[in-house]
Write an enzyme that holds these catalytic residues in place. Sequence first.
Site, mmCIF file in Angstrom:
data_model
loop_
_atom_site.group_PDB
_atom_site.id
_atom_site.type_symbol
_atom_site.label_atom_id
_atom_site.label_comp_id
_atom_site.label_asym_id
_atom_site.label_seq_id
_atom_site.Cartn_x
_atom_site.Cartn_y
_atom_site.Cartn_z
ATOM 1 N N GLY A 16 0.932 3.380 9.543
ATOM 2 C CA GLY A 16 1.873 4.425 9.893
ATOM 3 C C GLY A 16 1.706 5.612 8.973
ATOM 4 O O GLY A 16 0.927 5.569 8.010
ATOM 5 N N GLY A 18 3.851 8.441 6.708
ATOM 6 C CA GLY A 18 5.133 8.865 6.154
ATOM 7 C C GLY A 18 5.099 10.369 5.938
ATOM 8 O O GLY A 18 4.136 11.039 6.336
ATOM 9 N N ALA A 19 6.141 10.891 5.303
ATOM 10 C CA ALA A 19 6.221 12.329 5.096
ATOM 11 C C ALA A 19 5.081 12.824 4.191
ATOM 12 O O ALA A 19 4.608 13.941 4.355
ATOM 13 C CB ALA A 19 7.580 12.680 4.509
ATOM 14 N N GLY A 21 2.111 10.884 3.222
ATOM 15 C CA GLY A 21 0.848 10.151 3.241
ATOM 16 C C GLY A 21 0.900 8.967 4.168
ATOM 17 O O GLY A 21 1.894 8.730 4.852
ATOM 18 N N GLU A 22 -0.214 8.251 4.153
ATOM 19 C CA GLU A 22 -0.348 7.148 5.099
ATOM 20 C C GLU A 22 0.008 5.810 4.482
ATOM 21 O O GLU A 22 0.043 5.672 3.258
ATOM 22 C CB GLU A 22 -1.807 7.085 5.564
ATOM 23 C CG GLU A 22 -2.209 8.235 6.457
ATOM 24 C CD GLU A 22 -3.592 8.034 7.046
ATOM 25 O OE1 GLU A 22 -4.458 7.463 6.364
ATOM 26 O OE2 GLU A 22 -3.790 8.451 8.201
ATOM 27 N N VAL A 23 0.250 4.837 5.344
ATOM 28 C CA VAL A 23 0.422 3.457 4.902
ATOM 29 C C VAL A 23 -0.714 2.659 5.542
ATOM 30 O O VAL A 23 -0.921 2.719 6.751
ATOM 31 C CB VAL A 23 1.792 2.894 5.345
ATOM 32 C CG1 VAL A 23 1.946 1.451 4.890
ATOM 33 C CG2 VAL A 23 2.924 3.751 4.786
ATOM 34 N N LYS A 38 1.166 1.994 0.574
ATOM 35 C CA LYS A 38 1.596 3.365 0.840
ATOM 36 C C LYS A 38 0.826 4.278 -0.103
ATOM 37 O O LYS A 38 0.774 4.033 -1.304
ATOM 38 C CB LYS A 38 3.112 3.432 0.579
ATOM 39 C CG LYS A 38 3.767 4.710 0.977
ATOM 40 C CD LYS A 38 5.275 4.510 1.023
ATOM 41 C CE LYS A 38 6.006 5.792 1.249
ATOM 42 N NZ LYS A 38 7.418 5.567 1.562
ATOM 43 N N ASP A 130 18.686 7.390 4.786
ATOM 44 C CA ASP A 130 17.814 7.760 5.907
ATOM 45 C C ASP A 130 17.586 6.549 6.820
ATOM 46 O O ASP A 130 16.451 6.221 7.177
ATOM 47 C CB ASP A 130 16.480 8.325 5.402
ATOM 48 C CG ASP A 130 15.738 9.109 6.480
ATOM 49 O OD1 ASP A 130 16.378 9.505 7.479
ATOM 50 O OD2 ASP A 130 14.523 9.323 6.331
HETATM 51 P P1 AMP Z 1 6.972 5.419 5.239
HETATM 52 O O1 AMP Z 1 5.994 6.252 4.504
HETATM 53 O O2 AMP Z 1 7.630 4.386 4.400
HETATM 54 O O3 AMP Z 1 7.932 6.259 6.048
HETATM 55 O O4 AMP Z 1 6.123 4.598 6.320
HETATM 56 C C1 AMP Z 1 5.508 5.231 7.408
HETATM 57 C C2 AMP Z 1 5.213 4.219 8.474
HETATM 58 O O5 AMP Z 1 4.240 3.270 7.999
HETATM 59 C C3 AMP Z 1 6.402 3.374 8.913
HETATM 60 O O6 AMP Z 1 7.186 4.015 9.865
HETATM 61 C C4 AMP Z 1 5.688 2.118 9.448
HETATM 62 O O7 AMP Z 1 5.207 2.336 10.743
HETATM 63 C C5 AMP Z 1 4.493 1.973 8.531
HETATM 64 N N1 AMP Z 1 4.833 1.085 7.416
HETATM 65 C C6 AMP Z 1 5.439 1.447 6.259
HETATM 66 N N2 AMP Z 1 5.612 0.381 5.464
HETATM 67 C C7 AMP Z 1 5.121 -0.678 6.136
HETATM 68 C C8 AMP Z 1 5.057 -2.087 5.845
HETATM 69 N N3 AMP Z 1 5.532 -2.558 4.696
HETATM 70 N N4 AMP Z 1 4.503 -2.913 6.752
HETATM 71 C C9 AMP Z 1 4.037 -2.415 7.936
HETATM 72 N N5 AMP Z 1 4.088 -1.098 8.269
HETATM 73 C C10 AMP Z 1 4.622 -0.239 7.382
#
Ligand code: AMP
Length: 479
Positions: A16, A18-19, A21-23, A38, A130
Site C-alpha cells: 500500500g 501511505g502519505a 511512502g510505500e509499505v 513501511k 485518523d
Molecule cells: P500507511 O502508510 O500506514 O497509511 O499504510 C498504507 C497502506 O499500506 C495501508 O492502507 C495498507 O494497505 C498497507 N499496509 C500498511 N501497513 C500494513 C501491514 N502491516 N500489513 C499489510 N498492509 C499494510
Amino acid sequence: MSTEFVEGWEMLHTLGEGAFGEVKLLLNKVSGDAVAMKIVDLVKNANVTTSIKKEIAIHKKLNHPHIIKVYGNRKEQGVEYIFLEYASGGELFDRIEPDIGMKPQDAQKYFRHLISGVEYLHSLGIVHRDIKPENLLLDEHDNLKITDFGMATIFRMNGKDRMLDKQCGTLPYVAPEVLSGKQYHGEPADIWSCGVVLVAMLGGELPWDSPTNHCEDYVSWKECGITKQPWCKIENLALSILRRILNHSPPRRYKVSEIKQHQWFTKQFKDQGTPVKLPGTPLKKKIKLNRDSTGREEAILACSQPVHCDRTNQNHCDELQDRTSIGKKQVGLCSFSQPTNPEHMLLTSQCLGTQTQSGSNQTPLHRLVKRMTRCIMNTDFDKTRKELERLLDLFGYTWRECPQGTFTISCKDIRKMDLTFKANAMSLNGVSVLLDFRLSHGCGIDFKRHFLKIRGKLKPFISEVPMTWSLADATNTIP
Ligand code: AMP
C-alpha cells in the site's frame, strides 16, 4: 519486483501507499515469515522527521490483538524503515460493498474489534485521530487491526487529561468539534470516527463530506435524523447506537463503556457472519513467542546497529546481534513470531523468480494478500493491457502505464476529491493474467466503486475463479 532486501529476506510487492511512502512485503526465504515494511524517505519529506519519530514512539507502546504490532525500526541513509506485523487480509474498505455495505453481523464483529482496540488506546492515554477503513487492516483470521499512528497523540499524562487543538484526520470521518477551531477532547473525537466507520460498513457509503454546517447531508442528520440515505438502509437498533455515537455534542456522545452495553453491540445474530476463505490453512506458530516478565508476548528483535527500541525490546537488541548486509550496509531486521503457513514457503520457492512479461520479477505471492479488488483474466498479457487501456479511455480516466503492465489511474471521487489507484497486470502462466487493483490516494469506498465499474466491463474476459482462492487453486495456475 522481488529483490533481496537483506540476506534471507526477500522484498516483494507493495502492499500500500501511505502519505509519505510505500509499505512493502518482506518474506523470509527460510522461515516463510512475513513482515510489512513501511518506508519513509526523510530526505524527500524532511518536514515529517519529528512526526515519524512520534508515530514510532507511540506505536511501540502498544500491544493489543486489535492493533498492528511494530517490531522495530531503522534509519538508513535518510530513509526510515518501520517493521510491522503483516496483515494479509487487506484493508477493511475492501470488505465494504459500495452502496450496500456488508452483513450486519460482520459489521458488528469488526466494530467490536475496533472498539476493543480504541478502548485499549484510550486506556493508555493515546488518541488515534485518523480512524477510517483505510487504516483498519485484517489479518489472516479476519481480525481487525488498527494501524497508522501518524496522527496519534497523547491526551492523558499521569492521570491528567489535556485538551487538543490540532485539526487533523480525514474530513468525512473527523468529529465536528475537531473542525470547530476550538480545543477538543481526544476520546470523543475517536468515538465519532468509529461511528462513521460503522455507517460505512452498514450502508456502503459515507454519510457526509464533512460534519460542518456547510454540508447539507450533515445538517439534515443533525436536525432531522434519518430522512435520507444511507440511514434508511440501516435497521433500527443499529440506528439507535449510531444516533448516540454520532451526537454533535462531545459530552453527550456515547463513551466506550456505553457502546459496549448497547443492545446492537451485545446482540447475538442468528447467522454468525461470513466465513472468510483464507489463502491457506493457518498452522501453529513456528517460532515460539517470547514472553516478558509480565507474560506479554513480544517479538524477538535482532538488530545490527542501534535501532530505536522500546524497553521491552531492548534486551533483545543487546543480545541478538544479527549482522546482515546489503553491499556495505549493515541493516537490522526483525525475526518475528507471526504465525505463517508452510504453504507460503512452497509458494515462495515455486514462484520467486517468476518473470512477468514486463520483465519484472513480480511474484504470484500477491495471492497471499486476501484482496478482493483483483481478477484473473483469461486473456494474455498484451490483450489484457489493450483491453484495460480501451476501458480507461472509455471511462475518461487520466492514466499512464509505467512500467509496462502497471497503470496509475486518476480521477475525482464522488466528493470531487482526488482519487488515484493502480492496476497491475501480472502474467501467471503466459495464458492468464492477474489484474490487481490497489488504492494509492483517496477514498477507499469510492475506489471500490471504480473497481467494480471496470470489472463489470472486463467480465467477458474474467476467469470464473473465486476472488479469494485457496493455495490449491493458486498453485494450479503457477507454471
Ligand atoms: P500507511 O502508510 O500506514 O497509511 O499504510 C498504507 C497502506 O499500506 C495501508 O492502507 C495498507 O494497505 C498497507 N499496509 C500498511 N501497513 C500494513 C501491514 N502491516 N500489513 C499489510 N498492509 C499494510
